[in-house]
Design a protein around this motif. Structure first.
Motif, short mmCIF file in Angstrom:
data_model
loop_
_atom_site.label_atom_id
_atom_site.label_comp_id
_atom_site.label_asym_id
_atom_site.label_seq_id
_atom_site.Cartn_x
_atom_site.Cartn_y
_atom_site.Cartn_z
N MET A 241 0.87 -1.20 0.00
CA MET A 241 0.00 0.00 0.00
C MET A 241 0.89 1.24 0.00
SD MET A 241 -3.25 1.26 0.76
CE MET A 241 -3.73 2.95 1.07
N ILE A 242 0.66 2.13 -0.96
CA ILE A 242 1.44 3.37 -1.04
C ILE A 242 0.46 4.53 -0.90
CG2 ILE A 242 2.92 4.81 -2.49
CD1 ILE A 242 3.94 2.28 -3.80
N ASP A 243 0.57 5.26 0.19
CA ASP A 243 -0.31 6.42 0.36
C ASP A 243 0.40 7.68 -0.13
OD1 ASP A 243 1.54 6.87 2.31
OD2 ASP A 243 0.18 6.58 4.00
N GLU A 244 -0.30 8.82 -0.10
CA GLU A 244 0.26 10.04 -0.66
C GLU A 244 1.54 10.51 0.04
OE1 GLU A 244 -3.63 11.81 -2.93
OE2 GLU A 244 -2.27 13.15 -1.86
N PRO A 245 1.60 10.50 1.38
CA PRO A 245 2.86 10.93 2.03
C PRO A 245 4.04 10.04 1.63
CG PRO A 245 1.06 10.91 3.62
CD PRO A 245 0.52 10.29 2.37
N SER A 246 3.82 8.73 1.50
CA SER A 246 4.96 7.88 1.13
C SER A 246 5.35 8.10 -0.33
CB SER A 246 4.70 6.41 1.46
OG SER A 246 3.55 5.94 0.84
N LEU A 247 4.37 8.40 -1.19
CA LEU A 247 4.72 8.68 -2.59
C LEU A 247 5.47 10.01 -2.70
CD1 LEU A 247 4.69 8.04 -5.57
CD2 LEU A 247 2.33 8.80 -5.71
N ARG A 248 5.04 10.99 -1.93
CA ARG A 248 5.74 12.28 -1.93
C ARG A 248 7.20 12.09 -1.47
NH1 ARG A 248 4.61 17.66 -2.48
NH2 ARG A 248 2.42 17.32 -2.92
N ALA A 249 7.39 11.26 -0.45
CA ALA A 249 8.75 10.98 0.04
C ALA A 249 9.58 10.28 -1.04
CB ALA A 249 8.68 10.13 1.31
N LEU A 250 8.96 9.37 -1.78
CA LEU A 250 9.67 8.68 -2.87
C LEU A 250 10.07 9.66 -3.96
CD1 LEU A 250 7.58 5.39 -3.40
CD2 LEU A 250 9.83 5.61 -2.35
N LEU A 251 9.15 10.60 -4.28
CA LEU A 251 9.45 11.62 -5.31
C LEU A 251 10.65 12.45 -4.89
CD1 LEU A 251 5.88 12.95 -6.20
CD2 LEU A 251 7.48 11.89 -7.79
N GLU A 252 10.68 12.83 -3.61
CA GLU A 252 11.77 13.68 -3.14
C GLU A 252 13.08 12.91 -3.06
OE1 GLU A 252 10.14 15.83 0.19
OE2 GLU A 252 8.80 16.89 -1.20
N GLU A 253 13.04 11.70 -2.54
CA GLU A 253 14.30 10.97 -2.38
C GLU A 253 14.89 10.54 -3.73
OE1 GLU A 253 12.87 7.81 0.16
OE2 GLU A 253 13.56 6.26 -1.21
N SER A 254 14.04 10.41 -4.76
CA SER A 254 14.57 10.02 -6.07
C SER A 254 14.99 11.23 -6.91
CB SER A 254 13.50 9.22 -6.84
OG SER A 254 12.38 10.04 -7.10
N GLY A 255 14.73 12.45 -6.41
CA GLY A 255 15.07 13.65 -7.18
C GLY A 255 14.13 13.89 -8.35
N ALA A 256 12.98 13.22 -8.35
CA ALA A 256 12.06 13.31 -9.48
C ALA A 256 11.31 14.63 -9.53
CB ALA A 256 11.06 12.15 -9.45
N LEU A 257 11.19 15.28 -8.37
CA LEU A 257 10.45 16.54 -8.31
C LEU A 257 11.44 17.69 -8.33
CD1 LEU A 257 7.61 17.71 -7.96
CD2 LEU A 257 7.87 17.45 -5.50
N ARG A 258 11.44 18.50 -9.40
CA ARG A 258 12.40 19.60 -9.55
C ARG A 258 11.70 20.94 -9.58
NH1 ARG A 258 15.55 18.93 -14.73
NH2 ARG A 258 16.54 20.77 -13.89
N GLU A 259 12.42 21.96 -9.12
CA GLU A 259 11.86 23.32 -9.14
C GLU A 259 12.69 24.22 -10.04
OE1 GLU A 259 11.26 24.62 -5.13
OE2 GLU A 259 9.78 23.03 -4.78
N GLY A 260 12.03 25.16 -10.73
CA GLY A 260 12.72 26.07 -11.64
C GLY A 260 11.71 26.74 -12.55
#
Ligand code: ZN
Length: 191
Positions: A1-20
């Motif tokens: 089971m993957i909930d939203e907080p754990s998916l957000r953590a995965l996005l951040e730890e993988s560097g998939a979410l970038r700002e610019g």
């Protein structure tokens, strides 16, 4: 089971979410960009995400999964593997989405269309239209992330692991352009 907080953590730890300041493949401009290929580069993680999406799509009883290349291929394959059904992909041929490589859908086949990220929903809708044109039935659409803000225009039921409410602007109205911030075109296409 993957909930939203754990998916957000995965996005951040993988560097998939970038700002610019990014030009998305949809043509819209955004201060944030999600590179799902980074999220999916660890096969065990891709498998977990695919398993979770498969669990949420299962009630629609898909008989196969169809994804638009390239973005949808890794996650679509994992969803199909978890459901135990065939996986196929569409790709662009002279600009139009098509089934190539001898892939074929049976008339009446129950198809789930699976993407990594839905922004405008354009390539997902084009992929679904290929299935419908083959006589198949699109029973559901699934993605890891939903950036559409509800403006995807899908006719089939749509499930996403997480809605990501990131701004996306028409270039003419982009505040980052107005501020003179240089733009980047990330992703697979050459800039
Ligand atoms: Zn801009």
């Amino acid at each position: 089971m993957i909930d939203e907080p754990s998916l957000r953590a995965l996005l951040e730890e993988s560097g998939a979410l970038r700002e610019g300041h990014f030009r998305l493949s949809s043509g819209l401009h955004s201060p944030a960009y999600v590179q799902c290929a980074l999220l999916l580069q660890e096969p065990a993680r891709a498998r977990r995400l695919g398993g979770e999406l498969a669990r949420r799509l299962a009630e629609h009883r898909p008989e196969s999964v169809l994804s638009p290349a390239l973005g949808g291929v890794v996650i679509g394959h994992e969803v199909a593997a978890a459901l135990g059904v065939p996986f196929r992909f569409t790709e662009r041929q002279e600009g139009a989405m098509a089934l190539r490589r001898g892939f074929a859908l049976r008339p009446g086949e129950r198809v789930a269309v699976v993407e990594d990220v839905v922004t405008t929903g354009k390539s997902t809708r084009e992929c679904a239209a290929v299935a419908t044109a083959s006589g198949a039935e699109v029973v559901a659409i699934g993605s890891i992330l939903d950036r559409s803000g509800g403006r995807h225009g899908f006719e089939a039921p749509y499930v996403a692991l997480m809605a990501l409410d990131l701004p996306a602007y028409d270039p003419a109205e982009c505040p980052l352009c107005r501020a003179g911030r240089p733009i980047e075109k990330p992703g697979s296409r050459p800039g």
